[in-house]
Design an enzyme around this catalytic site. Structure first.
Site, PDB file in Angstrom:
ATOM      1  N   PRO A  18      -2.649  22.586 -22.530  1.00  0.00           N
ATOM      2  CA  PRO A  18      -3.768  22.403 -23.465  1.00  0.00           C
ATOM      3  C   PRO A  18      -4.674  21.247 -23.028  1.00  0.00           C
ATOM      4  O   PRO A  18      -4.193  20.163 -22.742  1.00  0.00           O
ATOM      5  CB  PRO A  18      -3.079  22.062 -24.792  1.00  0.00           C
ATOM      6  CG  PRO A  18      -1.626  22.283 -24.593  1.00  0.00           C
ATOM      7  CD  PRO A  18      -1.361  22.245 -23.128  1.00  0.00           C
ATOM      8  N   GLU A  19      -5.950  21.527 -22.939  1.00  0.00           N
ATOM      9  CA  GLU A  19      -6.908  20.462 -22.661  1.00  0.00           C
ATOM     10  C   GLU A  19      -7.799  20.310 -23.885  1.00  0.00           C
ATOM     11  O   GLU A  19      -7.580  20.958 -24.903  1.00  0.00           O
ATOM     12  CB  GLU A  19      -7.709  20.790 -21.402  1.00  0.00           C
ATOM     13  CG  GLU A  19      -6.829  20.705 -20.164  1.00  0.00           C
ATOM     14  CD  GLU A  19      -7.572  20.138 -18.957  1.00  0.00           C
ATOM     15  OE1 GLU A  19      -8.485  19.303 -19.143  1.00  0.00           O
ATOM     16  OE2 GLU A  19      -7.240  20.527 -17.833  1.00  0.00           O
ATOM     17  N   LYS A  77      -6.261  13.876 -26.745  1.00  0.00           N
ATOM     18  CA  LYS A  77      -5.476  15.092 -26.950  1.00  0.00           C
ATOM     19  C   LYS A  77      -4.447  14.912 -28.064  1.00  0.00           C
ATOM     20  O   LYS A  77      -3.507  15.692 -28.180  1.00  0.00           O
ATOM     21  CB  LYS A  77      -4.817  15.504 -25.631  1.00  0.00           C
ATOM     22  CG  LYS A  77      -5.870  15.982 -24.617  1.00  0.00           C
ATOM     23  CD  LYS A  77      -5.263  16.666 -23.439  1.00  0.00           C
ATOM     24  CE  LYS A  77      -5.523  15.912 -22.173  1.00  0.00           C
ATOM     25  NZ  LYS A  77      -4.822  16.490 -21.022  1.00  0.00           N
ATOM     26  N   ARG A 118      -1.231  14.916  -8.852  1.00  0.00           N
ATOM     27  CA  ARG A 118      -1.711  16.177  -9.425  1.00  0.00           C
ATOM     28  C   ARG A 118      -2.556  16.918  -8.402  1.00  0.00           C
ATOM     29  O   ARG A 118      -3.258  16.309  -7.601  1.00  0.00           O
ATOM     30  CB  ARG A 118      -2.566  15.903 -10.676  1.00  0.00           C
ATOM     31  CG  ARG A 118      -1.875  15.080 -11.755  1.00  0.00           C
ATOM     32  CD  ARG A 118      -0.716  15.801 -12.410  1.00  0.00           C
ATOM     33  NE  ARG A 118      -1.134  17.034 -13.065  1.00  0.00           N
ATOM     34  CZ  ARG A 118      -1.654  17.096 -14.284  1.00  0.00           C
ATOM     35  NH1 ARG A 118      -1.803  16.007 -14.996  1.00  0.00           N
ATOM     36  NH2 ARG A 118      -2.008  18.246 -14.804  1.00  0.00           N
TER      37      ARG A 118
END
Ligand SMILES: [Zn+2]
Length: 261
Positions: free
Chosen positions: A2-3, A58, A250
């Site tokens: 989820p962003e 977030k 990443r």
């Protein structure tokens, strides 16, 4: 994962289901979430009305009438499942919030990495967060100020939540592609012109209805990315080959041909 747009959607769905209602039960089911929401916190939140629901970065914040705040973070896989207390509990439900009208909101997460905690009035477990990536007042001055202190490349800088809250791995890569910027470029060395371009790109990739829908969704309506997860494929802008590098642990996808330093 989820962003920001997904978390924003989740927070809105939660607000529709829970705002103004009273918590009948809130409890963690999975051991790793129980460590964060202990029985004392569950008891403290019981019977409290949910007055506000906000998103910060977030994190989803449920403001209770006691002044306490339930803080939820989905991490890699979390999501809400909204139903009623009569429904069978999802096997991946890691925590539940049951409301006085019979609504049951389950925090479902296959990997159980999500978190739910109760911050007591006056205390906050939130990390230091920068301006919201979706904030309409975000401008190049702000970006210039927060980036000039960072001695790292622009891609990990954009993902640093203390610089900009809400931008994750996918949208950072997409924004840099849109702005035609090399993700390896030092964050502090971006010109004012590039920062303006980056800002426009961030707004574009975060806009709920992307301005070029034909290029962002396939025929089945599935979302597709311009650069993220497209290693070895043709760049949709210049025909170059999308590459992948690792930055701050990443994957970064980018086009070495048109994303220039
Ligand atoms: Zn390209």
């Amino acid at each position: 994962m989820p962003e920001l747009p997904e978390v924003e959607r989740a927070a809105r769905a939660l607000a529709r289901a829970a705002l103004g209602k009273t918590i009948a039960v809130v409890r963690a089911i999975h051991p790793s979430l129980k460590r964060k929401l202990d029985p004392a916190s569950s008891r403290r939140a019981k019977g409290r009305q949910i007055r506000t629901i906000e998103r910060r970065g977030k994190h989803q914040l449920l403001g209770l009438d006691s002044g306490d705040t339930l803080v939820v973070h989905f991490r890699m896989n979390g999501d809400w499942e909204i139903g009623t207390t009569g429904d069978e509990l999802d096997r991946f439900a890691r925590a539940v919030i049951e409301l006085d009208d019979g609504t049951r909101i389950s925090l479902v997460d296959r990997r159980a990495l999500s978190s739910i905690t109760l911050d007591r009035e006056g205390s906050s477990s939130l990390p230091k967060l920068g301006k919201e990536a979706s904030d309409a007042t975000l401008d190049a001055d702000y970006l210039a100020e927060v980036l000039q202190r960072r001695k790292i490349a622009i891609k990990p800088a954009l993902m640093d939540q203390s610089v900009l809250a809400g931008l994750g791995n996918i949208y950072a890569a997409e924004a840099l592609w849109e702005a035609e910027l090399d993700p390896r470029k030092p964050a502090a060395k971006l010109s004012r012109e590039k920062l303006e371009k980056l800002l426009t790109a961030i707004r574009l990739v975060l806009s709920p209805r992307r301005r070029r829908p034909g290029r962002y969704t396939d025929q089945a309506g599935r979302e597709r990315f311009m650069v993220y997860d497209r290693e070895g494929k043709e760049c949709r802008r210049c025909g170059g080959t999308i590459g992948r590098i690792v930055q701050a642990g990443r994957s970064t996808y980018f086009c070495p041909q048109c994303q220039v330093r």
